[in-house]
Design a protein around this motif. Structure first.
Motif: not given
Length: 184
Positions: A21-27
């Motif tokens: 749904l949203v852009n999430v920081n992978p780290n």
């Protein structure tokens, strides 16, 4: 299922679905997912009485040998067989283990809605020609394996990253809960 475990499981589900749904920081996602997975697995492993089984020294010494043999066999499979055949075998392996891991992970949530006798009465299935091979399960485990079966069908047909992540989370929770005996 206790409130802490329920909240952690809900947070784990939200973290898994958030990248859709949203852009999430992978780290941040990886660190939070790893911490919550270990928390849920460890929280489920706490029992009111200590376990009666312990691991012997011989079993502990056997783990590196079994792991090495497994890696060597995978190397030999990739070296001498076609890539498509090895991928089909690994997909079948993860399909079967995925159903077991997902049903075991879902069982505590589903168990409380089913009749008590479904949770208590064991069904024993014995292999027709190998009488020493038997499997014990309950009706609750069968009910819990139905969503796992359909989920693993989706995994085998699409190989979507979300299916891969959910199976990985189920494996991790079960390894925290039962130790390495699930894999071997």
């Amino acid at each position: 299922m206790r409130a802490h475990e329920r909240a952690a499981s809900l947070a784990l589900a939200c973290l898994s679905l958030a990248p859709l749904l949203v852009n999430v920081n992978p780290n941040v996602n990886v660190v939070l997912t790893a911490c919550l997975t270990v928390y849920v697995g460890c929280y489920r492993s706490v029992k009111p009485t200590p376990p009666s089984e312990t691991m012997s020294k011989e079993h502990a010494m056997r783990f590196p040998l079994v792991g090495s043999a497994m890696l060597l066999s995978l190397f030999l499979l990739f070296k001498f067989l076609s890539k498509d055949l090895v991928n089909a075998v690994l997909t079948a392996y993860f399909f079967i283990l995925g159903i077991v891991a997902l049903s075991a992970t879902l069982l505590p949530s589903i168990k409380r809605f089913l009749p008590k006798e479904w949770n208590d009465n064991l069904i024993v299935w014995r292999a027709p020609f190998f009488h020493s091979l038997s499997v014990e399960f309950t009706k609750s485990q069968i009910i819990a394996s139905i969503p796992g079966f359909f989920f693993c069908l989706w995994y085998a047909s699409k190989k979507h990253w979300l299916a891969n992540n959910v199976l990985g989370l189920a494996f991790c929770i079960q390894v925290c809960l039962h130790g390495l005996t699930l894999i071997i």
